[in-house]
Design a protein around this motif. Structure first.
Motif, PDB file in Angstrom:
ATOM      1  N   LEU A 438     -55.048 -62.887  29.965  1.00  0.00           N
ATOM      2  CA  LEU A 438     -54.125 -63.808  30.618  1.00  0.00           C
ATOM      3  C   LEU A 438     -52.704 -63.618  30.099  1.00  0.00           C
ATOM      4  N   GLY A 439     -52.540 -63.596  28.782  1.00  0.00           N
ATOM      5  CA  GLY A 439     -51.206 -63.479  28.211  1.00  0.00           C
ATOM      6  C   GLY A 439     -50.563 -62.128  28.438  1.00  0.00           C
ATOM      7  N   SER A 440     -51.369 -61.076  28.492  1.00  0.00           N
ATOM      8  CA  SER A 440     -50.820 -59.726  28.627  1.00  0.00           C
ATOM      9  C   SER A 440     -50.638 -59.305  30.067  1.00  0.00           C
ATOM     10  N   GLY A 441     -50.999 -60.168  31.031  1.00  0.00           N
ATOM     11  CA  GLY A 441     -50.968 -59.723  32.416  1.00  0.00           C
ATOM     12  C   GLY A 441     -52.027 -58.688  32.667  1.00  0.00           C
ATOM     13  N   CYS A 442     -53.223 -58.934  32.112  1.00  0.00           N
ATOM     14  CA  CYS A 442     -54.374 -58.022  32.212  1.00  0.00           C
ATOM     15  C   CYS A 442     -54.047 -56.660  31.613  1.00  0.00           C
ATOM     16  N   GLY A 443     -53.273 -56.673  30.530  1.00  0.00           N
ATOM     17  CA  GLY A 443     -52.976 -55.447  29.811  1.00  0.00           C
ATOM     18  C   GLY A 443     -51.921 -54.584  30.446  1.00  0.00           C
ATOM     19  N   ILE A 444     -51.346 -55.015  31.550  1.00  0.00           N
ATOM     20  CA  ILE A 444     -50.406 -54.182  32.300  1.00  0.00           C
ATOM     21  C   ILE A 444     -48.959 -54.471  31.918  1.00  0.00           C
ATOM     22  N   VAL A 445     -48.654 -55.697  31.572  1.00  0.00           N
ATOM     23  CA  VAL A 445     -47.261 -56.094  31.342  1.00  0.00           C
ATOM     24  C   VAL A 445     -46.944 -56.169  29.851  1.00  0.00           C
ATOM     25  N   LEU A 446     -47.641 -57.028  29.121  1.00  0.00           N
ATOM     26  CA  LEU A 446     -47.373 -57.248  27.706  1.00  0.00           C
ATOM     27  C   LEU A 446     -48.536 -56.710  26.874  1.00  0.00           C
ATOM     28  N   ARG A 447     -48.318 -56.603  25.580  1.00  0.00           N
ATOM     29  CA  ARG A 447     -49.402 -56.200  24.690  1.00  0.00           C
ATOM     30  C   ARG A 447     -49.173 -56.799  23.305  1.00  0.00           C
ATOM     31  N   GLY A 448     -50.131 -56.567  22.426  1.00  0.00           N
ATOM     32  CA  GLY A 448     -50.063 -57.108  21.083  1.00  0.00           C
ATOM     33  C   GLY A 448     -50.996 -58.276  20.866  1.00  0.00           C
ATOM     34  N   PHE A 449     -51.754 -58.665  21.900  1.00  0.00           N
ATOM     35  CA  PHE A 449     -52.653 -59.811  21.766  1.00  0.00           C
ATOM     36  C   PHE A 449     -53.973 -59.423  21.113  1.00  0.00           C
ATOM     37  N   ILE A 450     -54.504 -58.266  21.457  1.00  0.00           N
ATOM     38  CA  ILE A 450     -55.812 -57.863  20.940  1.00  0.00           C
ATOM     39  C   ILE A 450     -55.781 -57.689  19.426  1.00  0.00           C
ATOM     40  N   LYS A 451     -54.705 -57.162  18.906  1.00  0.00           N
ATOM     41  CA  LYS A 451     -54.681 -56.903  17.463  1.00  0.00           C
ATOM     42  C   LYS A 451     -54.604 -58.186  16.639  1.00  0.00           C
ATOM     43  N   ARG A 452     -54.292 -59.329  17.270  1.00  0.00           N
ATOM     44  CA  ARG A 452     -54.312 -60.605  16.553  1.00  0.00           C
ATOM     45  C   ARG A 452     -55.369 -61.549  17.105  1.00  0.00           C
ATOM     46  N   ALA A 453     -56.345 -60.965  17.826  1.00  0.00           N
ATOM     47  CA  ALA A 453     -57.439 -61.756  18.396  1.00  0.00           C
ATOM     48  C   ALA A 453     -58.698 -61.585  17.559  1.00  0.00           C
ATOM     49  N   PHE A 454     -59.410 -62.672  17.383  1.00  0.00           N
ATOM     50  CA  PHE A 454     -60.679 -62.687  16.662  1.00  0.00           C
ATOM     51  C   PHE A 454     -61.701 -63.370  17.575  1.00  0.00           C
ATOM     52  N   PRO A 455     -62.358 -62.592  18.438  1.00  0.00           N
ATOM     53  CA  PRO A 455     -63.268 -63.194  19.425  1.00  0.00           C
ATOM     54  C   PRO A 455     -64.335 -64.080  18.794  1.00  0.00           C
ATOM     55  N   TYR A 456     -64.808 -63.694  17.608  1.00  0.00           N
ATOM     56  CA  TYR A 456     -65.675 -64.607  16.866  1.00  0.00           C
ATOM     57  C   TYR A 456     -65.181 -64.657  15.432  1.00  0.00           C
ATOM     58  N   ALA A 457     -64.886 -65.853  14.949  1.00  0.00           N
ATOM     59  CA  ALA A 457     -64.412 -66.045  13.575  1.00  0.00           C
ATOM     60  C   ALA A 457     -65.255 -67.145  12.931  1.00  0.00           C
ATOM     61  N   ASN A 458     -65.410 -67.072  11.613  1.00  0.00           N
ATOM     62  CA  ASN A 458     -66.215 -68.082  10.908  1.00  0.00           C
ATOM     63  C   ASN A 458     -65.566 -68.425   9.575  1.00  0.00           C
ATOM     64  N   LEU A 459     -66.268 -69.210   8.784  1.00  0.00           N
ATOM     65  CA  LEU A 459     -65.721 -69.694   7.519  1.00  0.00           C
ATOM     66  C   LEU A 459     -65.658 -68.621   6.451  1.00  0.00           C
ATOM     67  N   THR A 460     -66.427 -67.547   6.613  1.00  0.00           N
ATOM     68  CA  THR A 460     -66.502 -66.520   5.570  1.00  0.00           C
ATOM     69  C   THR A 460     -65.136 -65.917   5.276  1.00  0.00           C
ATOM     70  N   ASN A 461     -64.417 -65.569   6.323  1.00  0.00           N
ATOM     71  CA  ASN A 461     -63.110 -64.928   6.143  1.00  0.00           C
ATOM     72  C   ASN A 461     -61.993 -65.789   6.704  1.00  0.00           C
ATOM     73  N   ARG A 462     -62.176 -67.075   6.635  1.00  0.00           N
ATOM     74  CA  ARG A 462     -61.226 -68.000   7.258  1.00  0.00           C
ATOM     75  C   ARG A 462     -59.810 -67.808   6.728  1.00  0.00           C
ATOM     76  N   GLU A 463     -59.642 -67.676   5.450  1.00  0.00           N
ATOM     77  CA  GLU A 463     -58.299 -67.553   4.882  1.00  0.00           C
ATOM     78  C   GLU A 463     -57.596 -66.303   5.392  1.00  0.00           C
ATOM     79  N   GLU A 464     -58.367 -65.240   5.585  1.00  0.00           N
ATOM     80  CA  GLU A 464     -57.746 -63.988   6.036  1.00  0.00           C
ATOM     81  C   GLU A 464     -57.227 -64.091   7.467  1.00  0.00           C
TER      82      GLU A 464
END
Length: 814
Positions: A438-464
Motif C-alpha cells: 500500500l505505501g509503496s504503490g505496489c512496489g512501483i512508486v516508492l520503496r524502503g518499506f520491506i527492509k523495515r518490515a517485520f511480518p511476524y515479530a515477538n518478544l524474543t527480539n523486541r528491543e532490536e
C-alpha cells in the motif's frame, strides 16, 4: 531470470521441546551464522500449538541483529539488495517462507508434536514454494532426518526458469493491468523450440511476427466485405505479390499505412476479437487446416508477415475440431494458459509439482498479499479510530478514511503495529506485507518499506526491531498494545485503529507562520476553503493551531482522498479483481509524489528533483512548448488539494523514503525510452481537458508520433494507457479532429503500435467506431500514397483508371 541462480539458499528445521523451548535443529547446507534462538522463535510463533498449520514470513540480512554470516561464505555477502543513498555494502535480502505444523500425539508429554520448516530464498514471490514445502514437512514427520532438508534443497534449486522472459519495467506495468491471458505471448517463443545460442538471433526474435489466420465479428465482416468488392478485380490484375507490404518502419524509409491486404477479410490485426477462454500452445504449433477460413485461406496468407493474432491472440493456435492443440515436433512443455505466469515444475520425490512463476512483480511486493482484504478489514461500519488527530495522518480531518490514515503513517515514517490476538501468525504477516505494498504503490512508486518490515515479530527480539525507525510489525501478543512504543496500532480482529496518545509530542505540529509562497500563490483560495460553514467541522487537537493548520484539519466528505476511497470500495463491491485495486493504489501513490513536486515548486520555491517541472502549454510566436507536472481540474481544486497535503508532504520529505525516491526518479528519468517530455501530463490533458487549443493538440500528437520509434518507447507509452482508463481512447480522439494533420499523425501512431503484438492488442480493445475510423483513414491514406507513386510512372490520362482510385472512392462512399 538466470537459470543457474540458486533459488533456495538455506533450509531450516525447528521443533519445540517442552523442556528447552523452541530449538533450531537443522541448518542446511551450512549454519547461517546468526542467532539460532532468534530463528527458532521466528519459526515457531506464539500460539502455534493452537493451529494445526500456520505460515509465517520473515527476512534475513535486514538489520544488524538478523544479518547472516555463513561459515563457508557460500552466500555472496557483497551483493547489494537495493541501490540508494543509504545503501552501502548491504547484503542481499533473504526472504524466508516458514511452515509450522502441529500433530496431536498422546505418546509425547505435551500431547502434540510441533515442527517448522523454512526456505530461505532471494525471490520475493515466495508463495510459489508452498506446495513443495508442504510435502517436505510431511516427509520430515515420517522420517525426521537431515536427508529431507537435502532433498528439498536440491529439488528447489533444480527448478529450471532459464527460459522465463525478463520483462522491462514498462512491460511489467502493461502486464499488471491487462486481463488478457495472451499478453506478451511472443516472449514465450523459446519454450517451444531448442535454445538458440546466437545472441543476435535471440535478440531479433523477441518481437518477430508470424503468419497466421485472423478472425473478426460479423459487424466488422460487413465493413470489410465492402472494401473487398472494389479490390477483387484489382488483386487479380496485380497478382498475389502486390499485397505483400512490410509494415515495420525500420524496413522502410517512409512509414506507410497498413496495406490493403492488412485490412482484408483474411485476417486483420485490428479486427481480431480476444477470446474469453484462451489456451495457448507454444510458438511453433501447427495451425489446423479446418480452422475458421479453411486451409485455402491459410495458404493465401503465407506470403506475408503480419503482427496480428499470430503473436498476440489465441486465434494463432488453432487445433482440431475437438479443441486439442497440435504441437509441432520441437514443441515442449505443458500448454501455456496464462502469460502472466511462467510454467515451471519442481521434481520432489518423483512428484512433478507445477509452479506458476509471476512475471510482473516488483521487489517491494513479497508473497501473495491482498489489498482487497486490507481495505475490507478497515472499511467496515464497525471500524473505530481512537486517539488524537495529527495533520501528518488526518489529511481530511475527522473524516479521514482509515486506509488513508494507514497510508499517511507509512509514507511519513510512523511506527506501525498490526495486532492479531488469537489469530494465525500467517494472517498477521499478510497484513504487514499488504501495508508495505500500500505505501509503496505496489512496489512501483516508492520503496524502503520491506527492509523495515517485520511480518511476524515477538518478544524474543523486541528491543532490536523496536529500535528500527518507522518499523512495520505484525504481532499476535496483546502485550504490545500496552507497551506504547508505536504510533499507530491496527487491530485486525476488531477492525479498529488506535493512534498513540503521545503522537503530538513525538511528532510536534509546527505552529510557525505558513510559508510566504503559500500565502502569495494560494492564499485566497486557501482562505476560501477554510471559511467556517455548517458543512465543515474543525478538529481541535490538544494545542491551538493557526488558521492554516485549521484549514488542513477541515473534515469534508468530498475531499480527493475520500472520493478515491469511495471509488475503490465501490470497485471491490462490484467484484473488480486484485489487479485493478493494486493499479488504483499505484496511481494514488504516484499522484502523491507529483503533488509533493508541485509543493516544492509553489511553496518552497525550489527546483524540484522528484518530478517534472510544472508548466503549461505556451506559444512563443512560431515556437511552442508542452506542459508538464501534475494536473488539476481547476486551480481552486489544486490549491485545496495542495493545502490539505502540506503536512504529510513535509513529513515525507524528512524520511529516508524521500531520498530513495529522489534517487530512483532521477535515474529513471535519464534512462526512460521517451526523453524530454512528460507523457503522463500530455495524456491527462487529452483525457480531461476541455477546449484545448488546436496547437496544443497537434503538438502533443506530433511529439508522441516522433517519440515512439522503438519497441521500448511503444511499451512506455502503452504502460500509461491502461485498460481501466480506456486504453487508447485518449489518442483515438485524434482520429476525429477537424484538422487533417492531427488525424494523419494519429494514424502514424496507431500504425507504429500495430507493428508490435502488444500494440495490436491495445488496438483490438478500441470500440467498433474507433477501429473503423482508423481502418478507413489508414486505407484512404494508403490509397493516396499509391496514387502518388503511380502518378510518377503512369501517364496522366490513365491516372483515373488506377485501382487505388477506385478503392479510395469506395471508402469515401462508405
Amino acid at each position: 531470470m538466470s537459470g543457474d541462480a540458486q533459488h533456495c539458499s538455506f533450509v531450516l528445521l525447528a521443533d519445540f521441546d517442552i523442556d528447552r523451548g523452541a530449538q533450531l535443529t537443522y541448518q542446511f547446507p551450512q549454519p547461517l551464522g546468526t542467532d539460532e534462538g532468534l530463528l527458532a522463535n521466528l519459526m515457531l510463533p506464539d500460539g502455534a500449538e493452537r493451529q494445526a498449520e500456520d505460515w509465517t514470513i520473515f527476512f534475513l540480512n535486514q538489520t544488524p541483529f538478523n544479518t547472516i554470516a555463513p561459515v563457508l561464505a557460500l552466500e555472496d555477502s557483497h551483493e547489494v539488495y537495493v541501490e540508494g543513498p543509504d545503501e552501502e555494502n548491504r547484503p542481499e535480502l533473504l526472504y524466508v517462507l516458514n511452515l509450522v505444523r502441529t500433530k496431536l500425539d498422546k505418546t509425547v508429554r505435551r500431547g502434540a508434536i510441533v515442527k517448522a520448516m523454512a526456505i530461505c530464498t532471494r525471490h520475493s514471490f515466495i508463495e510459489i514454494f508452498k506446495p513443495v514445502l508442504l510435502m517436505a514437512l510431511d516427509d520430515y514427520f515420517s522420517d525426521p532426518s537431515q536427508d529431507c532438508l537435502a532433498r528439498l534443497f536440491d529439488a528447489v534449486n533444480s527448478m529450471d526458469i532459464s527460459m522465463a522472459p525478463i520483462l522491462t519495467r514498462y512491460e511489467k506495468l502493461i502486464m499488471r493491468t491487462s486481463e488478457r491471458k495472451d499478453v506478451f505471448i511472443e516472449k514465450f517463443e523459446d519454450l517451444g523450440r531448442p535454445h538458440v545460442s546466437d545472441a543476435s538471433a535471440s535478440q531479433n526474435h523477441a518481437h518477430k511476427t508470424n503468419d497466421s489466420v485472423g478472425s473478426h465479428s460479423s459487424f466488422e465482416e460487413g465493413i470489410l466485405i465492402r472494401m473487398e468488392k472494389d479490390r477483387g478485380k484489382e488483386s487479380d490484375k496485380k497478382g498475389p505479390a502486390s499485397s505483400t507490404t512490410s509494415l515495420h518502419p525500420s524496413t522502410q524509409s517512409t512509414q506507410y499505412s497498413p496495406s490493403d491486404a492488412s485490412f482484408s477479410l483474411d485476417g486483420s490485426a485490428v479486427w481480431v476479437d480476444s477470446g474469453a477462454d484462451q489456451t495457448f500452445g507454444y510458438p511453433g504449433t501447427s495451425v489446423g487446416s479446418n480452422g475458421a477460413g479453411g486451409s485455402s485461406r491459410s495458404e493465401s496468407l503465407r506470403g506475408r508477415k503480419s503482427t496480428d493474432a499470430s503473436s498476440s491472440s489465441s486465434h494463432n493456435y488453432r487445433g482440431d475440431r475437438s479443441g486439442a492443440i497440435t504441437p509441432s515436433a520441437n514443441a515442449a512443455g505443458p500448454v501455456l494458459k496464462d502469460t502472466h505466469f511462467f510454467p515451471a515444475t519442481i521434481d520432489y520425490n518423483d512428484h512433478q509439482l507445477p509452479i506458476r512463476l509471476p512475471l510482473s512483480t516488483f521487489p517491494e511486493e513479497v508473497g501473495d498479499y491482498s489489498l482487497i482484504q486490507l481495505v475490507q478489514t478497515f472499511s467496515t461500519p464497525s471500524t473505530i479510530i481512537t486517539g488524537p488527530q495529527h495533520p501528518h495522518l488526518h489529511t481530511s480531518g475527522n473524516q479521514t478514511h482509515p486506509i488513508i490514515i494507514l497510508f499517511n503513517a507509512l509514507v511519513t515514517g510512523k511506527r506501525i503495529i498490526f495486532l492479531g490476538h488469537h489469530r494465525p501468525a500467517g494472517q498477521v504477516s499478510s497484513y504487514v506485507l499488504s501495508a508495505c505494498a500500500l505505501g509503496s504503490g505496489c512496489g512501483i512508486v516508492l520503496r524502503g518499506f520491506i527492509k523495515r518490515a517485520f511480518p511476524y515479530a515477538n518478544l524474543t527480539n523486541r528491543e532490536e526491531w523496536e529500535s528500527i525507525p518507522a518499523y512495520i510489525a505484525g504481532v499476535t501478543n496483546p502485550i504490545f498494545e500496552s507497551s506504547g512504543s508505536w504510533d499507530l496500532l491496527c487491530d485486525i480482529g476488531s477492525s479498529r485503529m488506535v493512534i498513540s496518545k503521545d503522537i503530538l509530542i513525538t511528532y510536534p505540529v509546527s505552529t510557525g507562520p505558513p510559508p510566504a509562497q503559500l500565502v502569495i500563490r494560494t492564499g485566497t483560495l486557501k482562505a476560501e476553503g477554510s471559511i467556517g460553514s455548517e458543512e465543515e467541522m474543525t478538529v481541535r487537537p490538544s494545542r491551538d493551531l493557526n488558521p492554516v493548520q485549521k484549514a488542513e484539519f477541515v473534515g469534508k466528505a468530498d475531499t480527493a482522498d475520500n472520493i478515491f476511497m469511495e471509488d475503490v470500495i465501490s470497485a471491490i463491491s462490484l467484484h473488480y479483481g486484485e489487479a485493478h485495486v493494486r493499479a488504483r493504489f499505484m496511481e494514488y501513490a504516484a499522484r502523491f509524489v507529483k503533488l509533493a513536486a508541485r509543493y516544492e515548486e509553489d511553496v518552497l520555491g525550489m527546483v524540484t528533483t522528484i518530478g517534472y517541472p510544472s508548466e503549461t502549454y505556451t506559444e512563443y510566436g512560431e515556437r511552442e512548448r508542452l506542459g508538464g507536472g501534475i494536473c488539476f481540474i481547476d486551480e481552486a481544486a489544486g490549491a485545496r488539494e495542495l493545502a490539505a497535503n502540506t503536512s504529510r508532504i513535509e513529513a515525507w520529505r524528512r524520511t529516508e523514503g524521500y531520498q530513495l525516491f529522489q534517487h530512483d526518479f532521477n535515474k529513471l528519468r535519464s534512462s526512460n525510452p521517451i526523453q524530454g517530455v512528460d507523457v503522463t501530463h500530455q495524456l491527462w490533458r487529452l483525457r480531461h481537458s476541455k477546449r484545448m487549443p488546436d496547437g496544443e493538440v497537434e503538438l502533443i500528437i506530433r511529439t508522441l508520433a516522433e517519440n515512439i520509434e522503438t519497441y521500448d518507447q511503444v511499451t512506455e507509452l502503452l504502460s500509461l494507457l491502461p485498460p481501466h482508463h480506456q486504453g487508447l481512447q485518449p489518442l483515438s480522439f485524434g482520429l476525429f479532429h477537424q484538422q487533417e494533420v492531427i488525424r494523419d499523425l494519429t494514424v502514424d501512431i496507431f500504425n507504429e503500435l500495430r507493428s508490435y503484438p502488444v500494440g495490436v492488442q491495445f488496438l483490438q480493445a478500441l470500440n467498433h467506431f474507433q477501429r473503423y475510423s482508423y481502418v478507413r483513414q489508414a486505407h484512404a491514406r494508403e490509397s493516396r500514397l499509391l496514387k502518388d507513386q503511380n502518378t510518377l510512372t503512369i501517364p496522366p490520362s490513365l491516372t483515373s483508371r488506377t485501382p487505388s482510385n477506385r478503392s479510395e472512392s469506395s471508402l469515401g462512399g462508405g
